[in-house]
Design an enzyme around this catalytic site. Structure first.
Site, mmCIF file in Angstrom:
data_model
loop_
_atom_site.group_PDB
_atom_site.id
_atom_site.type_symbol
_atom_site.label_atom_id
_atom_site.label_comp_id
_atom_site.label_asym_id
_atom_site.label_seq_id
_atom_site.Cartn_x
_atom_site.Cartn_y
_atom_site.Cartn_z
ATOM 1 N N ASP A 128 -24.788 54.257 51.478
ATOM 2 C CA ASP A 128 -24.805 55.653 51.058
ATOM 3 C C ASP A 128 -26.256 55.962 50.690
ATOM 4 O O ASP A 128 -27.098 55.057 50.638
ATOM 5 C CB ASP A 128 -23.867 55.833 49.863
ATOM 6 C CG ASP A 128 -23.776 57.268 49.388
ATOM 7 O OD1 ASP A 128 -23.963 58.177 50.209
ATOM 8 O OD2 ASP A 128 -23.544 57.480 48.189
ATOM 9 N N ASP A 130 -27.405 58.823 48.010
ATOM 10 C CA ASP A 130 -27.575 59.173 46.600
ATOM 11 C C ASP A 130 -27.053 58.067 45.686
ATOM 12 O O ASP A 130 -25.921 57.616 45.820
ATOM 13 C CB ASP A 130 -26.831 60.480 46.293
ATOM 14 C CG ASP A 130 -27.406 61.652 47.073
ATOM 15 O OD1 ASP A 130 -28.607 61.916 46.935
ATOM 16 O OD2 ASP A 130 -26.646 62.281 47.839
#
Length: 578
Positions: A128, A130
Site C-alpha cells: 500500500d 499511505d
C-alpha cells in the site's frame, strides 16, 4: 548438564517447599501451582536473560521464592494476619525481581509473527502507499480535522463557533468503536466487552454505572456490532475506526458532540455522524488534502530514506514488486519522488492507483484503465500489466489472471487490517504484513521501568487474589476485598500510561482489544515500519511465540530463550543481509 536442565532440576528440588508454602495458607491442592510455579519460572527466565547460566537463587541479594514464603510462617497468627504476611512477602519478592528484568527487552524494530512464514518462499512483494511506504507528520491530522470542521460550517451550516475547536493529537487511538445512535466512543475487547473507563460522550467520560445501564451490562451483542469491514450497515449501530486517517474523524465527532452538549442544543446523533463522515470523505475524495500535501510536501511527509532502502534491497535480490493504493497518481508520484526519487517507478513491476480497496479485492467487473503521466485516462483494453505504466481501478481477479501472482509466494503490506489484508489472507492465500506505526511508541512504554514495576506487582497481586479467595471466613474475605480494591485502583494506571482516555491499542485491562483480535487473524506478521525488513535477511523464517494455553503447563523450554534481547540477533541478521 545444560543450563535449562539445571534450572528444571532446581525447580523440581523446591517442589516440597512449594507445597509447604501452599499449606501455610491452607490453599487447596492445585491452586498454588500457577502463582508460585510461575514465580520460580520467571526467576529462571530472568537468569537465562542475564546470559550467565546462574539460577536466581545464585544471584546476589535475591532469595528463593518458595523458601522466602516458607520462612515467613508465623504460628498463632489470625487468618487476616497470615494473609497480610503473604502479601508483604510477595511484595518484597516482587521488588527483588524488578532489577533482574532487563531494560529494552523488546526491540521496537522487531517483526512479530502471528503465523509461521519464511521470506525464502516470498517471490513477490506488494505495498500500500499511505502509512506503508509514505509516513506522515502530525501536521496531516491537524490539516484533515481543520478542513473537515470548516466543511461542516460552510457546507452543512453548522455553528460558526465550532472553529474554536482544534485537533487534539492524543485524544483517540485506532480501533475504537463508535455507537452511532448513542453518540458514544469506546474501546471494546476481543470478547465484545466494553472496557469501562474508556466510554466517551463528546470529550468527557461516561460514568460506568450509566454505561452498564445503557447496555444492560458491558457486553455488546454481535447483531449491533459492525460488519466484517467495521462499517455501520444493515442496521448495525457500531462503527469501528481502523484507519490511521480516522483519528481526525473520531476527534471531530467528539468535538461536535461536545459543542452541542455544552450549548444544550438538541441534535440527532445519527445525522451528526453522517455529516461528519461526509465532511471527512470530501477532504479525500475532492482532493483537498492531496493538493495541500503536494503544495508543502516537506511539512507533511516524513522523508522515507528507509522505505527507499527496503525497495532497493528487494530489487537487488530479484524480487518482483507492485503497488496497490487508493490514492490518485499525482499524489503518489509527488510523494514517491520525494521519498525514493524521480525513477521510483523503475522499482515496481506493476503500479495501480485509485484501486478503491476493499472493493478491489472483491469486485470482478471493473476493468483496468491505463493512465498517462499527465493523468489522461486511456480506454484501450488491457491485455497485460506492463512495468513503467500506471493503471487505475481494476480488480484483484483480473490482476491475478494477468500476472499469475498467486498464493503464499506473495506478501502484501498495508496499514488497514480490513481494507488491505483481510480478503487477501482469507480468500486468496496471500501472506500479509501489517504496518502498525503506533507499535513503536507502545513498545517503548512497555520497556520503561515504571511499566515493568507496575505490571509485575499487578500480576503478583492478581495471583494472590486468585489463590486466597478460597478463604471464606469474614476476616480473610475483608483482606481479599482490600486487595481487589488495590488492584482496581492500579488498573487505570496501566491504561493511562499509554493514553489517558482509551489506553493501549492492543489491550484492554487484561484482554486483547477487538483490534488485536483482527490483527492476529488477518496479518501473518506485523511491525512498526516497513524499515524493520532491513534487519532481516531474505531467507529468514518468522516463528510465532508458542505461549501456553490456559490449561497447559507454563514450563515450555523456549521460554528460556524467548525473553532474550533480540537486538543482537537483529544485528547479526543485518550483517548477513548486506
Amino acid at each position: 548438564m545444560t543450563p535449562l536442565s539445571l534450572l528444571l532440576s532446581s525447580l523440581l528440588k523446591h517442589r516440597e517447599c512449594l507445597q509447604k508454602a501452599a499449606a501455610f495458607c491452607q490453599v487447596p491442592p492445585g491452586l498454588h501451582h500457577r502463582s508460585f510455579s510461575s514465580c520460580l519460572w520467571k526467576q529462571k527466565s530472568d537468569a537465562a536473560q542475564h546470559g550467565d547460566g546462574q539460577l536466581l537463587s545464585q544471584q546476589p541479594g535475591v532469595k528463593k521464592c518458595a523458601a522466602s514464603v516458607c520462612s515467613s510462617s508465623s504460628d498463632g497468627q489470625d487468618p487476616a494476619g497470615r494473609l497480610w504476611a503473604v502479601y508483604n512477602e510477595s511484595k518484597r519478592r516482587t521488588e527483588d525481581l524488578i532489577p533482574l528484568i532487563p531494560t529494552n527487552s523488546v526491540d521496537p524494530n522487531t517483526i512479530f509473527a502471528n503465523n509461521e512464514m519464511s521470506l525464502r518462499d516470498i517471490e513477490i512483494y506488494g505495498f500500500d502507499y499511505d502509512y506503508t511506504l509514505a509516513f506522515y507528520s502530525s501536521h496531516l491530522h491537524t490539516l484533515i480535522f481543520n478542513i473537515a470542521r470548516d466543511i461542516l460550517i460552510t457546507n452543512h451550516r453548522y455553528p460558526e463557533d465550532l472553529r474554536k475547536y482544534e485537533y487534539i493529537p492524543d485524544f483517540a487511538v485506532r480501533g475504537l468503536h463508535y455507537d452511532v445512535q448513542k453518540a458514544l466512543l469506546m474501546k471494546i475487547d476481543a470478547f465484545h466487552y466494553i472496557q469501562l473507563g474508556t466510554v466517551y460522550r463528546g470529550l468527557h467520560p461516561v460514568r460506568d454505572e450509566e454505561v452498564i445501564a445503557m447496555y444492560e451490562g458491558c457486553h455488546v451483542p454481535l447483531e449491533i456490532m459492525s460488519d466484517f469491514y467495521g462499517k455501520s450497515s444493515h442496521g448495525h449501530t457500531m462503527k469501528q475506526f481502523m484507519d490511521i486517517f480516522s483519528l481526525p474523524e473520531m476527534t471531530l465527532l467528539s468535538c461536535v458532540n461536545d459543542f452541542f452538549m455544552r450549548h444544550n442544543i438538541d441534535y440527532e446523533p445519527v445525522h451528526l455522524y453522517k455529516d461528519v463522515k461526509e465532511a471527512i470523505r470530501d477532504v479525500h475524495v475532492k482532493g483537498i488534502m492531496y493538493r495541500a500535501v503536494e503544495a508543502d510536501i516537506g511539512k507533511y511527509i516524513c522523508y522515507g530514506e528507509q522505505s527507499h532502502a527496503v525497495l532497493k534491497k528487494l530489487s537487488e535480490h530479484g524480487k518482483k514488486m507492485f503497488l496497490i493504493t487508493n490514492s490518485p497518481f499525482d499524489f503518489v508520484d509527488r510523494g514517491m519522488s520525494y521519498i525514493v526519487g524521480k525513477d521510483w517507478r523503475d522499482l515496481f513491476d506493476v503500479v495501480i492507483v485509485q484501486a478503491d480497496k476493499p472493493s478491489f479485492f472483491n469486485d470482478r467487473r471493473r476493468p483496468f484503465r491505463r493512465v498517462t503521466d499527465k493523468g489522461t485516462l486511456l480506454w484501450d483494453r488491457i491485455h497485460r500489466l506492463e512495468k513503467g505504466q500506471i493503471y487505475k481501478q481494476g480488480n484483484l481477479y483480473e490482476f491475478l489472471r494477468l500476472t499469475g501472482w498467486r498464493g503464499s509466494k506473495v506478501l502484501y503490506f498495508g496499514d488497514h487490517i480490513y481494507s488491505d489484508l483481510a480478503d487477501l489472507t482469507l480468500k486468496h492465500g496471500w501472506r500479509t504484513g501489517a504496518i502498525i506505526p503506533e507499535l513503536r511508541k507502545e513498545i517503548k512504554i512497555i520497556n520503561t521501568k515504571q511499566y515493568v514495576h507496575m505490571m509485575a506487582w499487578l500480576q503478583a497481586l492478581t495471583g494472590l487474589i486468585e489463590q486466597m479467595q478460597v478463604h471464606r471466613d469474614p476476616a480473610s474475605q475483608a483482606v481479599v476485598e482490600e486487595w481487589i480494591r488495590e488492584r482496581d485502583a492500579m488498573r487505570p494506571q496501566t491504561k493511562d500510561i499509554f493514553n489517558s482516555q482509551f489506553g493501549s491499542l492492543f489491550r484492554t485491562y487484561h484482554n486483547p482489544t477487538y483490534f488485536s483480535r483482527r490483527l492476529s487473524r488477518f496479518a501473518d506478521i506485523y511491525m512498526s515500519s516497513i524499515s524493520c525488513l532491513l534487519n532481516y535477511n531474505l531467507q529468514h523464517t518468522f516463528f510465532p511465540r508458542r505461549t501456553p494455553l490456559q490449561h497447559e503447563s507454563p514450563f515450555w523450554p523456549e521460554h528460556t530463550l524467548a525473553g532474550l534481547n533480540v537486538s543482537s540477533q537483529l544485528h547479526g541478521n543485518k550483517a548477513e543481509s548486506k
